[in-house]
Design a protein around this motif. Structure first.
Motif, PDB file in Angstrom:
ATOM      1  N   GLY A 346     -41.134  -4.415  16.649  1.00 47.39           N
ATOM      2  CA  GLY A 346     -41.116  -5.691  17.146  1.00 47.39           C
ATOM      3  C   GLY A 346     -40.062  -5.865  18.310  1.00 47.39           C
ATOM      4  N   GLY A 347     -39.695  -7.044  18.694  1.00 50.98           N
ATOM      5  CA  GLY A 347     -38.829  -7.180  19.914  1.00 50.98           C
ATOM      6  C   GLY A 347     -37.509  -6.642  19.611  1.00 50.98           C
ATOM      7  N   SER A 348     -37.017  -6.454  21.035  1.00 52.47           N
ATOM      8  CA  SER A 348     -35.711  -5.686  21.266  1.00 52.47           C
ATOM      9  C   SER A 348     -34.361  -6.375  20.544  1.00 52.47           C
ATOM     10  CB  SER A 348     -35.485  -5.560  22.717  1.00 52.47           C
ATOM     11  OG  SER A 348     -35.351  -6.209  23.336  1.00 52.47           O
ATOM     12  N   ASN A 349     -34.630  -7.782  20.492  1.00 51.24           N
ATOM     13  CA  ASN A 349     -33.263  -8.551  20.046  1.00 51.24           C
ATOM     14  C   ASN A 349     -32.681  -8.348  18.780  1.00 51.24           C
ATOM     15  OD1 ASN A 349     -32.709  -9.549  22.689  1.00 51.24           O
ATOM     16  ND2 ASN A 349     -34.194 -11.328  22.281  1.00 51.24           N
ATOM     17  N   LYS A 350     -33.685  -8.147  17.771  1.00 49.82           N
ATOM     18  CA  LYS A 350     -33.436  -7.805  16.332  1.00 49.82           C
ATOM     19  C   LYS A 350     -32.684  -8.602  16.009  1.00 49.82           C
ATOM     20  CE  LYS A 350     -33.765  -2.755  17.385  1.00 49.82           C
ATOM     21  NZ  LYS A 350     -32.983  -1.223  17.442  1.00 49.82           N
ATOM     22  N   SER A 361     -30.134  -5.440  13.251  1.00 48.45           N
ATOM     23  CA  SER A 361     -30.423  -4.349  13.712  1.00 48.45           C
ATOM     24  C   SER A 361     -30.064  -3.008  12.805  1.00 48.45           C
ATOM     25  CB  SER A 361     -29.432  -4.076  14.929  1.00 48.45           C
ATOM     26  OG  SER A 361     -28.156  -4.352  14.609  1.00 48.45           O
ATOM     27  N   GLU A 362     -29.234  -3.448  11.717  1.00 54.33           N
ATOM     28  CA  GLU A 362     -28.921  -2.440  10.790  1.00 54.33           C
ATOM     29  C   GLU A 362     -30.193  -2.096   9.729  1.00 54.33           C
ATOM     30  OE1 GLU A 362     -28.292  -5.931   8.258  1.00 54.33           O
ATOM     31  OE2 GLU A 362     -28.151  -5.216  10.247  1.00 54.33           O
ATOM     32  N   THR A 503     -29.913 -16.630   7.439  1.00 48.86           N
ATOM     33  CA  THR A 503     -30.699 -15.725   6.459  1.00 48.86           C
ATOM     34  C   THR A 503     -30.538 -14.428   6.522  1.00 48.86           C
ATOM     35  OG1 THR A 503     -32.470 -17.688   6.383  1.00 48.86           O
ATOM     36  CG2 THR A 503     -33.009 -15.329   5.819  1.00 48.86           C
ATOM     37  N   THR A 504     -30.328 -13.608   5.626  1.00 47.31           N
ATOM     38  CA  THR A 504     -30.122 -12.319   5.418  1.00 47.31           C
ATOM     39  C   THR A 504     -31.249 -11.582   5.146  1.00 47.31           C
ATOM     40  OG1 THR A 504     -29.786 -12.347   3.205  1.00 47.31           O
ATOM     41  CG2 THR A 504     -27.855 -12.903   4.444  1.00 47.31           C
ATOM     42  N   LEU A 505     -30.998 -10.233   5.700  1.00 45.40           N
ATOM     43  CA  LEU A 505     -32.192  -9.248   5.633  1.00 45.40           C
ATOM     44  C   LEU A 505     -32.564  -9.075   4.014  1.00 45.40           C
ATOM     45  CD1 LEU A 505     -33.830  -7.396   7.156  1.00 45.40           C
ATOM     46  CD2 LEU A 505     -31.935  -5.466   6.566  1.00 45.40           C
ATOM     47  N   MET A 506     -31.644  -8.973   3.200  1.00 48.12           N
ATOM     48  CA  MET A 506     -32.200  -9.025   1.835  1.00 48.12           C
ATOM     49  C   MET A 506     -33.020 -10.295   1.554  1.00 48.12           C
ATOM     50  SD  MET A 506     -29.787  -9.031  -1.596  1.00 48.12           S
ATOM     51  CE  MET A 506     -28.956  -7.280  -1.073  1.00 48.12           C
ATOM     52  N   GLU A 507     -32.894 -11.317   1.949  1.00 50.14           N
ATOM     53  CA  GLU A 507     -33.761 -12.394   1.663  1.00 50.14           C
ATOM     54  C   GLU A 507     -35.100 -12.158   1.892  1.00 50.14           C
ATOM     55  OE1 GLU A 507     -31.994 -16.684   1.927  1.00 50.14           O
ATOM     56  OE2 GLU A 507     -30.774 -15.430   3.223  1.00 50.14           O
TER      57      GLU A 507
END
Length: 519
Positions: A346-350, A361-362, A503-507
């Motif tokens: 997707g988009g570069s802003n991550k 970004s991780e 919000t976290t990546l895990m969610e």
């Protein structure tokens, strides 16, 4: 005090009047130099001899040499000049025989053109009758400007790009080259969305015997000829081997076959909180181990507003490969994932939910493009948003390989949004977006009749838009996929997950409503 003020006003008035007189057009001299954009406009189809009258008092052109005779890939005996004047980059061919070989790319030159002739020679606009003695080199080693364009833009406005340096981003080479066998020499098609253009390499070019990639970004001089078909009439001539970059190697015949559904789409963000530009992204889950450098894939998005070009108000003319403002491609050519891994494109802003939100970004990003300012990999125009937040349906598809054409069928696809069909499928022209067999679509119906397109036959499933807009939604798609049988145990549903700034990546990668991979 009043006297001093009066004296100051008098002096300033005199300076203003003097300045006005100095730049008075009637009293000033016309420029001796004409911009190439104006020079080219003098030619109306017939040969024309140049003089100060038809050049508005000018008699010279200036610019930078872009041809590179020592590389061996340039029209023989032709010097090619490009300049950027009046905010327009334009070029011209100047045939001067063997003297062309004495110039190098980056030479800044001045050419006296009075008494020469503008004419089309084998389709190319040339400035004929120029004596090498009328060319003066001002400096050398200057940087030359390259314009990133698409095949569609070239064919729509060829005069803007003829005899200039252009770059075709992430084009696919056709016919598909064979690893370690196919070389550059000759004409090869660069497929760029629904369009294609020729990449031409002379047999004597320094890189003629190099092995051809499956895809690459190709820079070179746009050479126009009088070929009857438009694909052959416009040719990009790379100047040197380093003009070919972002190389994707041909498929290795010994590479493992990805088989059916090596990847499934597990979620997406089409409407982040606040600005969407460079914040939209798509989540996938691998159903097997994949090394994208060995077995590349591609992700394509589509948007279908009534005014979206090309094919405004109608179904996409080349399906997923239409490009322009309709479809946008990401090539997945590096990185690795293991069975069960989530990965992102997707988009570069991550960021998880738009500006000033959690940095993700991780996460395992396989491709990210700043799509607001950059065209897609091979097709798709830069855009403030790739996916719609309202109106006609948008879609996300993933393909095996990077060569996506009108006939290519994705390995997985989802559609979401409105139910308007006019811009999605045209039963009269048989144009639309092709679908695979997955949990919600099938290219044949229960009776075995063909229905290869979305909104054809039983292919009616659409995830609805979330209202109101701009809540910051991650759409979890759920479902349970059997990686051994390559089939859906439980079809994907939808779970509207409202995100916050923290919000976290895990969610978005956990919970009973995420896509599960079994076996």
């Amino acid at each position: 005090m009043k006297a001093k003020i009066f004296l100051l006003v008098t002096i300033l008035s005199a300076l203003v009047l003097s300045a006005c007189k100095k730049h008075d057009f009637a009293d000033g001299e016309l420029s001796p130099v004409i911009a190439l954009v104006d020079l080219r406009a003098i030619h109306k189809g017939a040969d024309v001899m140049l003089n100060k009258d038809n050049m508005l008092g000018a008699y010279q052109i200036t610019g930078k040499v872009i041809s590179m005779p020592d590389s061996g890939n340039v029209p023989q005996g032709v010097l090619i000049l490009q300049n950027n004047r009046r905010k327009a980059i334009r070029g011209i061919q100047i045939p001067i025989g063997d003297a062309a070989g004495t110039f190098k790319s980056g030479d800044s030159i001045v050419v006296n053109v009075e008494g020469t002739t503008l004419k089309r020679v084998n389709g190319a606009l040339q400035l004929t009758g120029v004596s090498p003695a009328n060319i003066t080199t001002i400096s050398t080693g200057n940087e030359v400007q390259v314009q990133q364009v698409s095949s569609y833009s070239i064919k729509t406005r060829p005069d803007d790009y003829e005899s200039t340096l252009v770059s075709i981003k992430s084009a696919t080479v056709s016919p598909a080259p064979i690893l370690g066998q196919t070389k550059y020499a000759g004409n090869k098609y660069l497929v760029n969305g629904a369009d294609s253009i020729i990449m031409h390499t002379e047999p004597a070019a320094q890189f003629a015997d190099e092995f051809l990639p499956a895809g690459a970004t190709v820079a070179g001089i746009l050479v126009v000829n009088n070929a009857a078909d438009s694909a052959s009439a416009y040719q990009v001539w790379p100047r040197r081997f380093s003009d070919i970059s972002d190389i994707t190697q041909p498929a290795d015949p010994n590479a493992p076959d990805l088989g059916e559904m090596p990847v499934v789409i597990s979620g997406f963000v089409n409407d982040a909180k606040g600005s969407d530009g460079n914040y939209e992204y798509f989540q996938f889950r691998a159903t097997q181990n994949i090394d994208f450098s060995v077995t590349p894939m591609a992700v394509v998005t589509c948007t279908n507003a009534g005014a979206a070009q090309p094919n405004a108000g109608d179904a996409p003319g080349a399906g997923w490969a239409t490009g322009g403002g309709r479809t946008y491609k990401f090539n997945l050519t590096s990185g690795q994932v293991k069975k069960g891994d989530f990965f992102y494109v997707g988009g570069s802003n991550k960021r998880i939910n738009g500006p000033n939100t959690t940095d993700i970004s991780e996460a395992k990003w396989i491709s990210a493009i700043a799509y607001v300012t950059n065209d897609g990999d091979g097709f798709g125009s830069a855009s403030s948003g790739l996916l719609p937040n309202s109106g006609n349906a948008g879609g996300i598809a993933i393909f095996k390989g990077i060569n996506v054409t009108e006939q290519t069928v994705p390995v997985d696809v989802v559609f979401f949004g409105g139910t308007g069909k006019t811009t999605m499928y045209n039963p009269t022209t048989n144009k639309g977006y092709r679908v695979p067999k997955n949990d919600h679509y099938n290219f044949v119906d229960e009776a075995g009749a063909e229905q290869p397109f979305f909104y054809q036959g039983t292919n009616q499933y659409v995830i609805p838009h979330v209202a109101p807009a701009d809540q910051g939604v991650f759409m979890k798609l759920g479902g349970n996929f059997d990686a051994e049988t390559k089939s859906w145990i439980t079809p994907r549903g939808i779970s509207v997950f409202i995100m916050s700034g923290s919000t976290t990546l895990m969610e978005i990668e956990s919970g009973s409503d995420v896509t599960a991979i079994s076996n």
